[in-house]
Write a protein that holds these residues in place. Structure first.
Motif: not given
Length: 243
Positions: A4-6, A60-66, A21-31
């Motif tokens: 997920l991108g912000f 935006v481009e950096e988020l797309r690349l993530s 991200e730590q509290l979600l405790g799942s396979d989720i990455r916040l960028t």
């Protein structure tokens, strides 16, 4: 893995995101990609410039690349300041530029209130009164009744970022009303990720905070649901079924 991108303006409470991200405790990455904040001021002209298409497009481009699957403009005041229609145009332009589902923190609040079934709310805003009033107007356009609003009159995100639980709770209590079914803390510069259970316990009702709803909105766009009790009622509530 859900990525997920912000787009986050400047530097203030961005450390809420690795905490969430730590509290979600799942396979989720916040960028997070930090946008140029311009002038750090909760003032209408500065906020309009902060949320301009050019400033958002730059990250935006950096988020797309993530590998992000969705993008959220993680700024409440830099979205509701455009009004209901203008805020829609802002995220439509962001979605076109990113080629991804997009939203903003302002719409995250509206959608999160629908999720928990809260249509009467109190607003505890760090903003000056005129800016807080624009958020109230945005909520009304979303069909939400505001029982009362309390503005703290803080001009800069840098100052908001220094607030601790005692200041946050004091403002929330001043804003709260017996008829409100939830209390909203709309500033993404406010550190709240570690405080939501304490706030909900003290107020005995759901509390929605800016960075919390921003992450929830990104998950919604990616069609992910995560049970995370330490992130409050929003992350444990069964969705309202529309009949």
């Amino acid at each position: 893995m859900t990525a997920l991108g912000f787009l986050y303006p400047g530097h203030s409470a961005e450390d809420d995101y690795p905490r969430i991200e730590q509290l979600l405790g799942s396979d989720i990455r916040l960028t997070l990609v930090h946008t140029d904040i311009g002038e750090d001021a909760h003032r209408v002209d500065a906020l309009l410039e902060m949320g301009s298409q050019a400033r958002l497009a730059a990250g935006v481009e950096e988020l797309r690349l993530s590998g992000a699957e969705a993008v959220v403009w993680a700024c409440t005041s830099g979205s509701f300041v455009y009004g209901w229609q203008g805020a829609h145009e802002q995220i439509r332009a962001l979605a076109r530029t990113a080629g991804l589902p997009a939203s903003s923190t302002s719409f995250a609040f509206a959608h999160a209130l629908g999720e928990i079934g809260a249509r009467r709310v109190a607003v505890a805003a760090t903003y000056p009164d005129d800016v807080a009033g624009l958020f109230v107007a945005f909520l009304k356009d979303a069909g939400v009744e505001v029982t009362g609003v309390r503005g703290a009159g803080v001009i800069t995100a840098a100052e908001v970022a220094t607030w601790g639980l005692d200041q946050i709770l004091a403002l929330a209590r001043e804003a709260d009303h017996p008829d409100a079914s939830a209390v909203l803390l709309p500033d993404t510069a406010l550190h709240t990720a570690s405080h939501i259970p304490a706030l909900e316990a003290a107020l005995a009702k759901p509390v929605l905070t800016a960075n919390q709803v921003t992450v929830w909105e990104a998950l919604r766009l990616a069609d992910r649901r995560v049970n995370a009790p330490q992130l409050g009622t929003l992350f444990t509530k069964e969705p309202i079924v529309q009949v």
